[in-house]
Design a protein around this motif. Structure first.
Motif, PDB file in Angstrom:
ATOM      1  N   PRO A   1       9.456  17.802  -1.247  1.00  0.00           N
ATOM      2  CA  PRO A   1      10.766  17.285  -1.686  1.00  0.00           C
ATOM      3  C   PRO A   1      11.339  16.230  -0.748  1.00  0.00           C
ATOM      4  O   PRO A   1      11.820  15.187  -1.200  1.00  0.00           O
ATOM      5  N   THR A   2      11.300  16.480   0.560  1.00  0.00           N
ATOM      6  CA  THR A   2      11.873  15.516   1.495  1.00  0.00           C
ATOM      7  C   THR A   2      11.013  14.257   1.597  1.00  0.00           C
ATOM      8  O   THR A   2      11.546  13.148   1.754  1.00  0.00           O
ATOM      9  N   LEU A   3       9.701  14.411   1.490  1.00  0.00           N
ATOM     10  CA  LEU A   3       8.823  13.249   1.601  1.00  0.00           C
ATOM     11  C   LEU A   3       8.951  12.329   0.392  1.00  0.00           C
ATOM     12  O   LEU A   3       8.910  11.106   0.525  1.00  0.00           O
ATOM     13  N   ILE A   4       9.093  12.913  -0.789  1.00  0.00           N
ATOM     14  CA  ILE A   4       9.266  12.091  -1.997  1.00  0.00           C
ATOM     15  C   ILE A   4      10.650  11.450  -2.014  1.00  0.00           C
ATOM     16  O   ILE A   4      10.797  10.280  -2.375  1.00  0.00           O
ATOM     17  N   GLN A   5      11.662  12.193  -1.614  1.00  0.00           N
ATOM     18  CA  GLN A   5      13.007  11.616  -1.569  1.00  0.00           C
ATOM     19  C   GLN A   5      13.062  10.460  -0.582  1.00  0.00           C
ATOM     20  O   GLN A   5      13.664   9.423  -0.859  1.00  0.00           O
ATOM     21  N   GLY A   6      12.420  10.635   0.571  1.00  0.00           N
ATOM     22  CA  GLY A   6      12.299   9.556   1.531  1.00  0.00           C
ATOM     23  C   GLY A   6      13.477   9.438   2.475  1.00  0.00           C
ATOM     24  O   GLY A   6      14.362  10.297   2.533  1.00  0.00           O
ATOM     25  N   ASP A   7      13.474   8.344   3.232  1.00  0.00           N
ATOM     26  CA  ASP A   7      14.515   8.079   4.220  1.00  0.00           C
ATOM     27  C   ASP A   7      14.856   6.593   4.177  1.00  0.00           C
ATOM     28  O   ASP A   7      14.432   5.883   3.264  1.00  0.00           O
ATOM     29  N   GLU A   8      15.583   6.156   5.182  1.00  0.00           N
ATOM     30  CA  GLU A   8      16.042   4.765   5.183  1.00  0.00           C
ATOM     31  C   GLU A   8      14.896   3.768   5.330  1.00  0.00           C
ATOM     32  O   GLU A   8      15.070   2.567   5.057  1.00  0.00           O
ATOM     33  N   GLN A   9      13.705   4.260   5.713  1.00  0.00           N
ATOM     34  CA  GLN A   9      12.577   3.351   5.914  1.00  0.00           C
ATOM     35  C   GLN A   9      11.490   3.478   4.849  1.00  0.00           C
ATOM     36  O   GLN A   9      10.451   2.820   4.933  1.00  0.00           O
TER      37      GLN A   9
ATOM     38  N   ALA B   1      18.333  20.878  -5.917  1.00  0.00           N
ATOM     39  CA  ALA B   1      18.546  22.185  -6.541  1.00  0.00           C
ATOM     40  C   ALA B   1      17.334  22.604  -7.373  1.00  0.00           C
ATOM     41  O   ALA B   1      17.008  23.794  -7.468  1.00  0.00           O
ATOM     42  N   LEU B   2      16.659  21.627  -7.968  1.00  0.00           N
ATOM     43  CA  LEU B   2      15.463  21.924  -8.751  1.00  0.00           C
ATOM     44  C   LEU B   2      14.248  22.169  -7.853  1.00  0.00           C
ATOM     45  O   LEU B   2      13.493  23.121  -8.053  1.00  0.00           O
ATOM     46  N   PHE B   3      14.048  21.301  -6.876  1.00  0.00           N
ATOM     47  CA  PHE B   3      12.836  21.380  -6.061  1.00  0.00           C
ATOM     48  C   PHE B   3      12.874  22.493  -5.007  1.00  0.00           C
ATOM     49  O   PHE B   3      11.852  23.133  -4.737  1.00  0.00           O
ATOM     50  N   ASP B   4      14.035  22.710  -4.399  1.00  0.00           N
ATOM     51  CA  ASP B   4      14.086  23.629  -3.251  1.00  0.00           C
ATOM     52  C   ASP B   4      13.538  25.020  -3.550  1.00  0.00           C
ATOM     53  O   ASP B   4      12.785  25.575  -2.734  1.00  0.00           O
TER      54      ASP B   4
ATOM     55  N   VAL C   1       0.852  -1.185   0.000  1.00  0.00           N
ATOM     56  CA  VAL C   1       0.000   0.000   0.000  1.00  0.00           C
ATOM     57  C   VAL C   1       0.895   1.244   0.000  1.00  0.00           C
ATOM     58  O   VAL C   1       1.756   1.395   0.865  1.00  0.00           O
ATOM     59  N   LYS C   2       0.692   2.110  -0.955  1.00  0.00           N
ATOM     60  CA  LYS C   2       1.568   3.254  -1.154  1.00  0.00           C
ATOM     61  C   LYS C   2       1.094   4.472  -0.362  1.00  0.00           C
ATOM     62  O   LYS C   2      -0.101   4.650  -0.125  1.00  0.00           O
ATOM     63  N   MET C   3       2.043   5.312   0.001  1.00  0.00           N
ATOM     64  CA  MET C   3       1.729   6.641   0.500  1.00  0.00           C
ATOM     65  C   MET C   3       1.922   7.625  -0.646  1.00  0.00           C
ATOM     66  O   MET C   3       2.977   7.656  -1.281  1.00  0.00           O
ATOM     67  N   TYR C   4       0.875   8.403  -0.936  1.00  0.00           N
ATOM     68  CA  TYR C   4       0.955   9.489  -1.912  1.00  0.00           C
ATOM     69  C   TYR C   4       0.944  10.801  -1.142  1.00  0.00           C
ATOM     70  O   TYR C   4      -0.075  11.140  -0.529  1.00  0.00           O
ATOM     71  N   THR C   5       2.052  11.512  -1.151  1.00  0.00           N
ATOM     72  CA  THR C   5       2.063  12.750  -0.394  1.00  0.00           C
ATOM     73  C   THR C   5       1.128  13.780  -1.019  1.00  0.00           C
ATOM     74  O   THR C   5       1.090  13.949  -2.241  1.00  0.00           O
ATOM     75  N   GLY C   6       0.367  14.430  -0.154  1.00  0.00           N
ATOM     76  CA  GLY C   6      -0.426  15.579  -0.559  1.00  0.00           C
ATOM     77  C   GLY C   6       0.055  16.816   0.163  1.00  0.00           C
ATOM     78  O   GLY C   6      -0.670  17.810   0.262  1.00  0.00           O
ATOM     79  N   ASP C   7       1.304  16.759   0.676  1.00  0.00           N
ATOM     80  CA  ASP C   7       1.863  17.837   1.496  1.00  0.00           C
ATOM     81  C   ASP C   7       2.557  18.858   0.599  1.00  0.00           C
ATOM     82  O   ASP C   7       3.705  18.666   0.198  1.00  0.00           O
TER      83      ASP C   7
ATOM     84  N   ALA D   1      16.017  13.355 -12.082  1.00  0.00           N
ATOM     85  CA  ALA D   1      17.296  13.402 -11.368  1.00  0.00           C
ATOM     86  C   ALA D   1      17.318  12.381 -10.235  1.00  0.00           C
ATOM     87  O   ALA D   1      18.344  11.735  -9.978  1.00  0.00           O
ATOM     88  N   LEU D   2      16.178  12.219  -9.551  1.00  0.00           N
ATOM     89  CA  LEU D   2      16.095  11.234  -8.478  1.00  0.00           C
ATOM     90  C   LEU D   2      16.280   9.830  -9.029  1.00  0.00           C
ATOM     91  O   LEU D   2      16.955   8.986  -8.412  1.00  0.00           O
ATOM     92  N   ASP D   3      15.700   9.547 -10.185  1.00  0.00           N
ATOM     93  CA  ASP D   3      15.897   8.248 -10.843  1.00  0.00           C
ATOM     94  C   ASP D   3      17.383   7.953 -11.046  1.00  0.00           C
ATOM     95  O   ASP D   3      17.830   6.809 -10.934  1.00  0.00           O
ATOM     96  N   GLN D   4      18.117   8.999 -11.381  1.00  0.00           N
ATOM     97  CA  GLN D   4      19.546   8.855 -11.692  1.00  0.00           C
ATOM     98  C   GLN D   4      20.428   8.892 -10.452  1.00  0.00           C
ATOM     99  O   GLN D   4      21.661   8.808 -10.557  1.00  0.00           O
ATOM    100  N   GLY D   5      19.812   9.023  -9.278  1.00  0.00           N
ATOM    101  CA  GLY D   5      20.584   9.089  -8.046  1.00  0.00           C
ATOM    102  C   GLY D   5      21.263  10.421  -7.818  1.00  0.00           C
ATOM    103  O   GLY D   5      22.124  10.540  -6.941  1.00  0.00           O
ATOM    104  N   ASP D   6      20.869  11.431  -8.593  1.00  0.00           N
ATOM    105  CA  ASP D   6      21.485  12.766  -8.484  1.00  0.00           C
ATOM    106  C   ASP D   6      20.660  13.614  -7.516  1.00  0.00           C
ATOM    107  O   ASP D   6      19.863  14.465  -7.917  1.00  0.00           O
ATOM    108  N   THR D   7      20.865  13.367  -6.224  1.00  0.00           N
ATOM    109  CA  THR D   7      20.065  14.081  -5.224  1.00  0.00           C
ATOM    110  C   THR D   7      20.428  15.560  -5.155  1.00  0.00           C
ATOM    111  O   THR D   7      19.591  16.384  -4.773  1.00  0.00           O
ATOM    112  N   ALA D   8      21.659  15.911  -5.529  1.00  0.00           N
ATOM    113  CA  ALA D   8      22.033  17.324  -5.521  1.00  0.00           C
ATOM    114  C   ALA D   8      21.201  18.103  -6.536  1.00  0.00           C
ATOM    115  O   ALA D   8      20.688  19.193  -6.237  1.00  0.00           O
ATOM    116  N   ARG D   9      21.050  17.553  -7.742  1.00  0.00           N
ATOM    117  CA  ARG D   9      20.227  18.213  -8.746  1.00  0.00           C
ATOM    118  C   ARG D   9      18.750  18.166  -8.353  1.00  0.00           C
ATOM    119  O   ARG D   9      18.016  19.138  -8.559  1.00  0.00           O
ATOM    120  N   TYR D  10      18.318  17.052  -7.811  1.00  0.00           N
ATOM    121  CA  TYR D  10      16.939  16.925  -7.329  1.00  0.00           C
ATOM    122  C   TYR D  10      16.600  18.073  -6.379  1.00  0.00           C
ATOM    123  O   TYR D  10      15.583  18.755  -6.541  1.00  0.00           O
TER     124      TYR D  10
END
Length: 387
Positions: free
Chosen positions: A260-268, A302-305, A249-255, A291-300
């Motif tokens: 940006p932080t919720l979509i990027q996620g954490d260790e869990q 830089a674009l979202f912030d 069951v997925k969580m779809y953020t509506g926040d 960019a997130l697909d490519q593992g480029d969190t810096a660009r991710y």
């Protein structure tokens, strides 16, 4: 040559703003795949409709569907007939039916992802409305959405919030509907900051207690729940719920404050997206997710912030007036020829609010054609008495 424009401040003074002129980040040719992302899409009013906008929604169907094709071209899904489309705030069930039918057919023709809102907005809350009435209203709308070929987003019900006496009433209603749907649905928990009539949803004003009820519903019917979108503007509560969802069951953020932080996620884990702000920032959102697909969190980041201050501004209190900013962005970027909204909602935000939005959009690299945006901003200012 740098574009400049005189803009108003609160208090009545003017200042000159020089545009940065940074074009939106173009997404690459490959569509993103590590996250599912729906944009809750707005509708385009028909400015030449003779109907009073307070009484009848005149919709420009060509422009409305063209905007959905724009979102699909970027790899985004469309969450149709939701609150961003002014559902229950100018867009009634009759209009929503036509919108869902047309958009689903368009999605099928281009291979676009779509899910559509089913609720109870044709059932007016009142002292004689019962839980059984709510169930019947949900059944009617769910059947219609499925008949069009769209996945269901099961929207929160004002009528249920008004008549439910306990958490058990919510469990009964959702259990009945989920037992009947043909394919897994996306549940939608909309906070009262978006719709005051939904205060105390899931049977309690305490969020943790309400969440426990919602989780019981999901666990009992996990095979019929694709995911849940929560719009509480509280990242910690979303993460807490995300970690308690059953497997699959997925969580779809509506926040729209912390996406940006919720979509990027954490260790869990991480959240997918079903966001109104993605309507306004679609090209940058698509590029960031690539960019997130490519593992480029810096660009991710830089674009979202830079989009976050804009989103927080658009969704500032009263939060339900955010649709005005969403449509204003579409107007500035040339996706519609006018700044008119169903229900006259273009007047829900101040001239200073729209001017600040213009600046934040420029600073976030979201003005596709700065010269056009300046021209259109000046028209709005002139209507407000700023020459």
């Amino acid at each position: 040559m740098t574009e400049s424009i005189k803009l108003p401040r609160a208090g009545g003074t003017l200042y000159t703003y020089d545009l940065q002129g940074v074009a939106p980040a173009p997404p690459g040719a490959d569509k993103f795949g590590s996250r599912i992302a729906y944009s809750a899409a707005h509708v385009v009013a028909d400015p030449f409709s003779g109907a009073d906008p307070l009484l009848e929604a005149g919709i420009d169907w060509d422009a409305t569907l063209a905007y959905r094709r724009h979102l699909w071209s970027l790899g985004l899904g469309v969450a149709e007939a939701m609150d961003t489309a002014q559902r229950g705030m100018g867009l009634n069930w009759g209009h929503a039916q036509e919108l869902i039918k047309r958009s689903t057919a368009e999605a099928q023709s281009v291979g676009g992802l779509i899910a559509s809102g089913a609720g109870t907005d044709h059932l007016a809350p009142g002292p004689h409305v019962t839980v059984d009435d709510v169930i019947a209203a949900y059944e009617e709308q769910c059947a219609y959405v499925e008949s069009c070929g769209s996945r269901i987003i099961l929207m929160a019900s004002r009528a249920l919030a008004a008549c439910a006496q306990s958490a058990e009433d919510y469990e009964r209603v959702y259990g009945r509907i989920l037992s009947q749907v043909k394919q897994p649905v996306i549940l939608h928990w909309l906070g009262d900051m978006f719709d005051p009539a939904l205060a105390g949803y899931w049977g309690s004003a305490d969020v943790e207690t309400a969440m426990a009820t919602c989780l019981r519903v999901i666990r009992t019917h996990a095979d019929k729940v694709d995911g849940i979108k929560i719009s509480l503007l509280d990242a910690d509560k979303e993460i807490a719920m995300r970690r308690q969802l059953p497997e699959g069951v997925k969580m779809y953020t509506g926040d729209d404050f912390n996406y940006p932080t919720l979509i990027q996620g954490d260790e869990q884990g991480y959240s997918h997206a079903l966001l109104g702000i993605f309507d306004a920032i679609a090209p940058v959102a698509a590029a960031a997710l690539q960019a997130l697909d490519q593992g480029d969190t810096a660009r991710y980041n830089a674009l979202f912030d830079p989009t976050v201050p804009l989103s927080r501004h658009i969704f500032q209190r009263p939060t339900y007036a955010y649709k005005t900013g969403i449509v204003f962005m579409a107007y500035l970027n040339g996706h519609q020829s006018h700044f008119r909204m169903i229900g006259g909602a273009e007047g829900a935000r101040s001239l200073v609010h729209l001017s600040d939005l213009f600046v934040m959009a420029d600073q976030a690299g979201l003005l596709a054609k700065p010269e056009l945006a300046v021209q259109r901003m000046r028209r709005i200012l002139a209507l407000g008495g700023v020459e």
